[in-house]
Design a protein around this motif. Structure first.
Motif, PDB file in Angstrom:
ATOM      1  N   ILE A   1       0.981  -1.203   0.227  1.00 33.29           N
ATOM      2  CA  ILE A   1      -0.025  -0.041  -0.030  1.00 33.29           C
ATOM      3  C   ILE A   1       1.093   1.321  -0.037  1.00 33.29           C
ATOM      4  CG2 ILE A   1      -0.145   0.150   2.264  1.00 33.29           C
ATOM      5  CD1 ILE A   1      -3.174   0.884   2.257  1.00 33.29           C
ATOM      6  N   ASP A   2       0.462   2.347  -0.425  1.00 36.77           N
ATOM      7  CA  ASP A   2       1.159   3.448  -0.430  1.00 36.77           C
ATOM      8  C   ASP A   2       1.474   3.885   0.754  1.00 36.77           C
ATOM      9  OD1 ASP A   2       1.439   3.677  -3.171  1.00 36.77           O
ATOM     10  OD2 ASP A   2       0.173   5.326  -3.645  1.00 36.77           O
ATOM     11  N   TYR A   3       0.424   3.960   1.762  1.00 35.54           N
ATOM     12  CA  TYR A   3       0.999   4.493   3.047  1.00 35.54           C
ATOM     13  C   TYR A   3      -0.329   3.757   4.103  1.00 35.54           C
ATOM     14  CZ  TYR A   3      -3.458   7.813   3.478  1.00 35.54           C
ATOM     15  OH  TYR A   3      -4.693   8.355   3.750  1.00 35.54           O
ATOM     16  N   ILE A   4       0.047   4.087   5.286  1.00 33.75           N
ATOM     17  CA  ILE A   4      -1.027   3.481   6.121  1.00 33.75           C
ATOM     18  C   ILE A   4      -1.185   4.423   7.190  1.00 33.75           C
ATOM     19  CG2 ILE A   4      -0.329   0.855   5.914  1.00 33.75           C
ATOM     20  CD1 ILE A   4       1.017   1.277   8.442  1.00 33.75           C
ATOM     21  N   GLU A   5      -2.509   4.642   7.884  1.00 34.97           N
ATOM     22  CA  GLU A   5      -2.936   5.349   8.759  1.00 34.97           C
ATOM     23  C   GLU A   5      -3.165   4.497  10.105  1.00 34.97           C
ATOM     24  OE1 GLU A   5      -3.130   9.147  10.180  1.00 34.97           O
ATOM     25  OE2 GLU A   5      -3.106   9.007   8.334  1.00 34.97           O
ATOM     26  N   ALA A   6      -2.367   4.364  10.748  1.00 34.84           N
ATOM     27  CA  ALA A   6      -2.378   3.518  12.046  1.00 34.84           C
ATOM     28  C   ALA A   6      -3.350   3.885  12.989  1.00 34.84           C
ATOM     29  CB  ALA A   6      -1.146   2.946  12.392  1.00 34.84           C
ATOM     30  N   PRO A   7      -4.127   3.116  13.911  1.00 39.06           N
ATOM     31  CA  PRO A   7      -4.173   1.805  13.773  1.00 39.06           C
ATOM     32  C   PRO A   7      -5.276   1.330  12.891  1.00 39.06           C
ATOM     33  CG  PRO A   7      -5.030   2.395  15.740  1.00 39.06           C
ATOM     34  CD  PRO A   7      -4.588   3.642  15.153  1.00 39.06           C
ATOM     35  N   GLY A   8      -6.023   2.166  12.363  1.00 33.86           N
ATOM     36  CA  GLY A   8      -7.164   1.807  11.615  1.00 33.86           C
ATOM     37  C   GLY A   8      -6.989   0.934  10.218  1.00 33.86           C
ATOM     38  N   PHE A   9      -5.766   1.550   9.480  1.00 32.54           N
ATOM     39  CA  PHE A   9      -5.669   0.734   8.227  1.00 32.54           C
ATOM     40  C   PHE A   9      -4.912  -0.791   8.740  1.00 32.54           C
ATOM     41  CE2 PHE A   9      -4.706   4.099   4.858  1.00 32.54           C
ATOM     42  CZ  PHE A   9      -5.754   4.838   5.317  1.00 32.54           C
TER      43      PHE A   9
ATOM     44  N   LEU B   1       1.172  -8.769  26.851  1.00 28.97           N
ATOM     45  CA  LEU B   1       2.325  -9.263  26.640  1.00 28.97           C
ATOM     46  C   LEU B   1       2.610 -10.510  27.499  1.00 28.97           C
ATOM     47  CD1 LEU B   1       4.479  -6.486  25.555  1.00 28.97           C
ATOM     48  CD2 LEU B   1       3.274  -8.083  23.959  1.00 28.97           C
ATOM     49  N   MET B   2       2.352 -10.351  28.580  1.00 30.49           N
ATOM     50  CA  MET B   2       2.627 -11.222  29.778  1.00 30.49           C
ATOM     51  C   MET B   2       1.727 -12.472  29.837  1.00 30.49           C
ATOM     52  SD  MET B   2       4.992 -10.652  31.777  1.00 30.49           S
ATOM     53  CE  MET B   2       5.845  -9.076  32.302  1.00 30.49           C
ATOM     54  N   ASP B   3       0.536 -12.399  28.935  1.00 33.02           N
ATOM     55  CA  ASP B   3      -0.590 -13.363  28.746  1.00 33.02           C
ATOM     56  C   ASP B   3      -0.164 -14.026  27.409  1.00 33.02           C
ATOM     57  OD1 ASP B   3      -2.151 -13.487  30.721  1.00 33.02           O
ATOM     58  OD2 ASP B   3      -3.571 -12.275  30.002  1.00 33.02           O
ATOM     59  N   GLY B   4       1.025 -13.710  26.742  1.00 35.81           N
ATOM     60  CA  GLY B   4       1.360 -14.505  25.589  1.00 35.81           C
ATOM     61  C   GLY B   4       0.770 -13.828  24.135  1.00 35.81           C
ATOM     62  N   LYS B   5       0.362 -12.833  24.320  1.00 30.85           N
ATOM     63  CA  LYS B   5      -0.031 -11.997  23.061  1.00 30.85           C
ATOM     64  C   LYS B   5       0.876 -11.133  22.373  1.00 30.85           C
ATOM     65  CE  LYS B   5      -4.693 -11.992  25.241  1.00 30.85           C
ATOM     66  NZ  LYS B   5      -5.117 -13.045  24.833  1.00 30.85           N
ATOM     67  N   VAL B   6       0.447 -10.665  21.276  1.00 32.07           N
ATOM     68  CA  VAL B   6       1.550  -9.761  20.576  1.00 32.07           C
ATOM     69  C   VAL B   6       0.925  -8.537  20.529  1.00 32.07           C
ATOM     70  CG1 VAL B   6       2.705  -9.600  18.429  1.00 32.07           C
ATOM     71  CG2 VAL B   6       2.141 -11.848  19.095  1.00 32.07           C
ATOM     72  N   ALA B   7       1.937  -7.323  20.584  1.00 29.63           N
ATOM     73  CA  ALA B   7       1.623  -6.060  20.531  1.00 29.63           C
ATOM     74  C   ALA B   7       1.961  -5.245  19.144  1.00 29.63           C
ATOM     75  CB  ALA B   7       1.890  -5.156  21.759  1.00 29.63           C
ATOM     76  N   ILE B   8       1.362  -4.388  18.508  1.00 29.78           N
ATOM     77  CA  ILE B   8       1.742  -3.949  17.427  1.00 29.78           C
ATOM     78  C   ILE B   8       1.799  -2.325  17.957  1.00 29.78           C
ATOM     79  CG2 ILE B   8       1.441  -3.381  15.048  1.00 29.78           C
ATOM     80  CD1 ILE B   8      -0.153  -5.894  14.575  1.00 29.78           C
ATOM     81  N   LEU B   9       2.741  -1.714  17.593  1.00 29.65           N
ATOM     82  CA  LEU B   9       2.954  -0.239  17.741  1.00 29.65           C
ATOM     83  C   LEU B   9       3.607   0.627  16.676  1.00 29.65           C
ATOM     84  CD1 LEU B   9       5.036  -0.014  21.288  1.00 29.65           C
ATOM     85  CD2 LEU B   9       2.330   0.053  20.895  1.00 29.65           C
ATOM     86  N   THR B  10       2.960   1.570  16.230  1.00 35.74           N
ATOM     87  CA  THR B  10       3.311   2.359  14.961  1.00 35.74           C
ATOM     88  C   THR B  10       3.808   3.683  15.293  1.00 35.74           C
ATOM     89  OG1 THR B  10       1.406   1.071  14.183  1.00 35.74           O
ATOM     90  CG2 THR B  10       2.364   2.918  12.848  1.00 35.74           C
ATOM     91  N   ASN B  11       4.747   4.161  14.477  1.00 38.00           N
ATOM     92  CA  ASN B  11       5.465   5.375  14.793  1.00 38.00           C
ATOM     93  C   ASN B  11       4.308   6.318  14.002  1.00 38.00           C
ATOM     94  OD1 ASN B  11       7.552   7.221  15.266  1.00 38.00           O
ATOM     95  ND2 ASN B  11       8.171   7.342  13.090  1.00 38.00           N
ATOM     96  N   GLY B  12       3.916   7.560  15.075  1.00 36.72           N
ATOM     97  CA  GLY B  12       3.094   8.384  14.568  1.00 36.72           C
ATOM     98  C   GLY B  12       1.623   8.284  15.125  1.00 36.72           C
TER      99      GLY B  12
ATOM    100  N   PRO C   1      -0.540   6.924  18.780  1.00 38.20           N
ATOM    101  CA  PRO C   1      -0.302   6.851  20.366  1.00 38.20           C
ATOM    102  C   PRO C   1      -1.281   5.568  20.732  1.00 38.20           C
ATOM    103  CG  PRO C   1      -2.092   8.620  19.851  1.00 38.20           C
ATOM    104  CD  PRO C   1      -1.562   8.252  18.654  1.00 38.20           C
ATOM    105  N   ASP C   2      -1.423   4.677  19.842  1.00 39.62           N
ATOM    106  CA  ASP C   2      -2.282   3.529  20.129  1.00 39.62           C
ATOM    107  C   ASP C   2      -1.566   2.297  19.775  1.00 39.62           C
ATOM    108  OD1 ASP C   2      -4.765   4.953  21.153  1.00 39.62           O
ATOM    109  OD2 ASP C   2      -5.256   5.631  18.972  1.00 39.62           O
ATOM    110  N   GLY C   3      -1.849   1.444  20.521  1.00 36.78           N
ATOM    111  CA  GLY C   3      -1.228   0.003  20.314  1.00 36.78           C
ATOM    112  C   GLY C   3      -2.263  -1.015  20.040  1.00 36.78           C
TER     113      GLY C   3
END
Length: 479
Positions: A193-201, A230-241, A243-245
C-alpha cells in the motif's frame, strides 16, 4: 546504487533521489588536507548537534578518521545511496570525505514530541497514569521499562511504499505462540500500500472478517495494559506516529475488561464486568424488545405496565419502529456533534440539545415518553463499555434488532440474537476462536467474571501458549 568518491556526483544523486526537494542542503568544510561535505534535510536535523558534535570535532581532529573524530554520536557506515537517503529522511546527517566512497551516517534528528501524558480515552481510577505517544522510540522505551527482561522481543517493519511507516511488534519469546508470530509476520510483509494510517489501516488490512461489526483487535493507549497482554502471551503492534497500540489475538470478552478490575476487590471487579456485559445486551436489544412488545406482544407485560405504555402512546401517530429509529438517529447526531465541536461548545450542545429535543418531541406527540426513556437508557448502556470499538458496534447493532422485531415480534428478536451468536461463533483471529474461549471451563475465571488473583493460575486460552502457568505459589505465606 553505490556512492561515488566525488562529493559533487553524490550531491546530484541525492538531489535526484529526493526529487530536488528544497530542504535538502549541503555544507562544505576543510580541515587540514581533507575536504568534507555534509548532507542533510534542514527540516529534520538539530543544528546545534551538527555544529557541536560533528563540525567542531572534525575541525579540531584533522589527522584521524571520521569515526575517531566524532566519538560521541552513534555512526553507521554505508556505501549504498538508497540506505543513505532513508537515513536523511530519518533526520540523520551524512558526512563524506572527498575521494572516499564511504558515507558516515550520524543521528542528529530533531526531537519535537509531546510529553508523556495521562490516558485520555482509557481513564481509570487506580493504576498507571502514563499513556503512549506518537513517537515509537519513546513508546518502546516505556515498554522496556515496564518489562525489564531480555525475553522481550522487538521486531521492526516498514510498511507503505511512499510513507515508509515504521512499525514494531512486541512479544515475549518464551511465552508467545511462534505460529501466531509467523502468521502475523506473513500478513504484515504482504501488505502492499502507498501509506497506512495506523491503527485503523492495520486493523482493516489484517481482519479475517472484513464485514464484521465486531473489533478483532484490541486498541489501547495504556502501556500497562499492553504489558499485561504481553504477559499473557499475546502480540502488540506499535506504530510510529500513532499513540495507540494493537493487541492480538483477543477474544470477544477482552473488550469488556478494564485495568480497574484488577486494582479492586475481585467481587467488585466481577460485578462491574458482569454489569458491562449486561449493558451491552441492553444496548443492542432494548429498543428492539420495546418495538416487539408494543407492536405484537403487549400481553406478556404486567397489566399495569401495559396500561402505562398504552396511555403514553395514545396520541402518538408514528409507528413504534419509526419512533425507535428516529430517536436513535437523533442520539447519534447529538453524540457526533458533541465529539466534533470544541469541548466547551460540545458539552453545551450535548446537554441543552438533549433536553430541548427530548422535551419538544414528547410535547408535540411525535414520540412517547417511554421511547425517550428507552433510547436514553440504550445510549447510557453503550457508554459503559470500556472499548470504543466495541461501544461503536453496540451503537449500530440495535437497528437490525429493531427491524427484525418490527417484522416478527419477539421471534424476530430471538432470531437476531441467534444471528449475532452464530456470527460471533464463526469469527477467528490468527486461528483463535473469537467467542468460544470465554465460555470454556477455566477461561470463565477471567472473562464473564474476574476471579481472585490466586485462582488465575493459567494464561488465557486464546493466546495458544505452551507456557500456560503464570502463578505457581501465590499464597505461600499460608503454609
Amino acid at each position: 546504487m553505490k556512492s561515488d568518491r566525488t562529493v559533487a556526483n553524490n550531491t546530484l544523486s541525492f538531489q535526484k533521489l529526493l526529487s530536488n526537494s528544497s530542504d535538502f542542503q549541503t555544507s562544505d568544510l576543510t580541515a587540514g588536507e581533507r575536504q568534507y561535505r555534509l548532507y542533510y534535510l534542514d527540516t529534520m536535523i538539530e543544528f546545534a548537534i551538527v555544529r557541536d558534535h560533528i563540525i567542531q570535532p572534525l575541525l579540531v581532529h584533522k589527522d584521524v578518521s571520521v569515526r575517531q573524530a566524532v566519538p560521541i554520536l552513534h555512526v553507521i557506515e554505508t556505501e549504498l545511496l538508497a540506505e543513505a537517503t532513508m537515513a536523511l529522511m530519518e533526520g540523520k546527517t551524512i558526512v563524506q570525505v572527498e575521494g572516499e566512497a564511504t558515507l558516515y551516517l550520524f543521528g542528529t534528528a530533531m526531537n519535537k514530541e509531546r510529553s508523556i501524558n495521562i490516558p485520555v480515552n482509557e481513564r481509570v481510577l487506580r493504576g498507571s497514569n502514563e499513556a503512549l505517544i506518537e513517537n515509537l522510540d519513546t513508546n518502546l522505551n516505556l515498554m522496556r521499562k515496564l518489562i525489564a527482561t531480555p525475553d522481550l522481543v522487538v521486531r521492526y517493519y516498514r510498511i507503505g511504499r511512499r510513507s515508509n511507516t515504521k512499525i514494531a511488534i512486541l512479544y515475549l519469546k518464551s511465552i508467545v505462540n511462534e505460529d501466531i508470530v509467523k502468521e502475523l509476520d506473513r500478513r504484515l510483509v504482504s501488505i502492499d500500500i502507498d501509506y497506512i494510517e495506523a491503527p485503523g489501516f492495520i486493523q482493516e488490512l489484517m481482519d479475517e472478517k472484513s464485514f464484521s461489526l465486531f473489533p478483532q483487535m484490541l486498541v489501547t493507549e495504556r502501556p500497562d495494559r499492553v504489558r499485561s497482554y504481553l504477559m499473557d502471551g499475546k502480540v502488540a503492534i506499535l506504530t510510529n506516529g500513532s499513540p495507540d497500540g494493537l493487541i492480538l489475538p483477543v477474544s470477544f470478552w477482552a473488550f469488556f475488561q478494564s485495568p480497574d478490575d484488577y486494582q479492586i476487590n475481585w467481587l467488585l471487579g466481577s460485578t462491574f464486568r458482569i454489569l458491562r456485559i449486561f449493558c451491552f445486551i441492553i444496548a443492542i436489544s432494548l429498543p428492539g424488545a420495546y418495538v416487539a412488545m408494543v407492536t405484537f406482544d403487549p400481553r406478556i407485560l404486567p397489566f399495569e405496565i401495559a396500561l402505562t405504555l398504552q396511555s403514553s402512546m395514545q396520541f402518538i401517530a408514528m409507528p413504534a419502529v419509526l419512533e425507535a429509529v428516529s430517536m436513535l438517529l437523533i442520539l447519534e447526531i447529538l453524540r457526533e456533534a458533541t465529539i466534533r465541536l470544541p469541548s466547551p461548545i460540545g458539552q453545551t450542545i450535548g446537554v441543552v440539545g438533549g433536553i430541548v429535543i427530548g422535551t419538544v418531541v414528547v410535547q408535540s406527540n411525535l414520540v412517547s415518553n417511554t421511547m425517550v426513556v428507552v433510547v436514553a437508557f440504550t445510549g447510557i448502556a453503550s457508554f459503559i463499555i470500556p472499548s470504543y470499538e466495541m461501544s461503536s458496534a453496540a451503537r449500530l447493532l440495535p437497528y437490525p434488532f429493531i427491524f427484525m422485531s418490527a417484522i416478527l415480534g419477539l421471534i424476530g428478536l430471538e432470531l437476531a440474537y441467534l444471528f449475532v451468536l452464530a456470527h460471533l461463533s464463526r469469527l477467528h483471529m490468527m486461528g483463535v476462536p473469537y467467542f468460544y474461549t470465554g465460555l470454556n471451563g477455566g477461561s470463565m475465571r477471567d472473562t464473564l467474571i474476574r476471579a481472585p488473583i490466586w485462582r488465575l493460575r493459567t494464561r488465557a486460552k486464546e493466546s495458544l501458549t505452551n507456557n500456560k502457568v503464570r502463578i505457581r505459589n501465590p499464597r505461600g505465606w499460608e503454609k
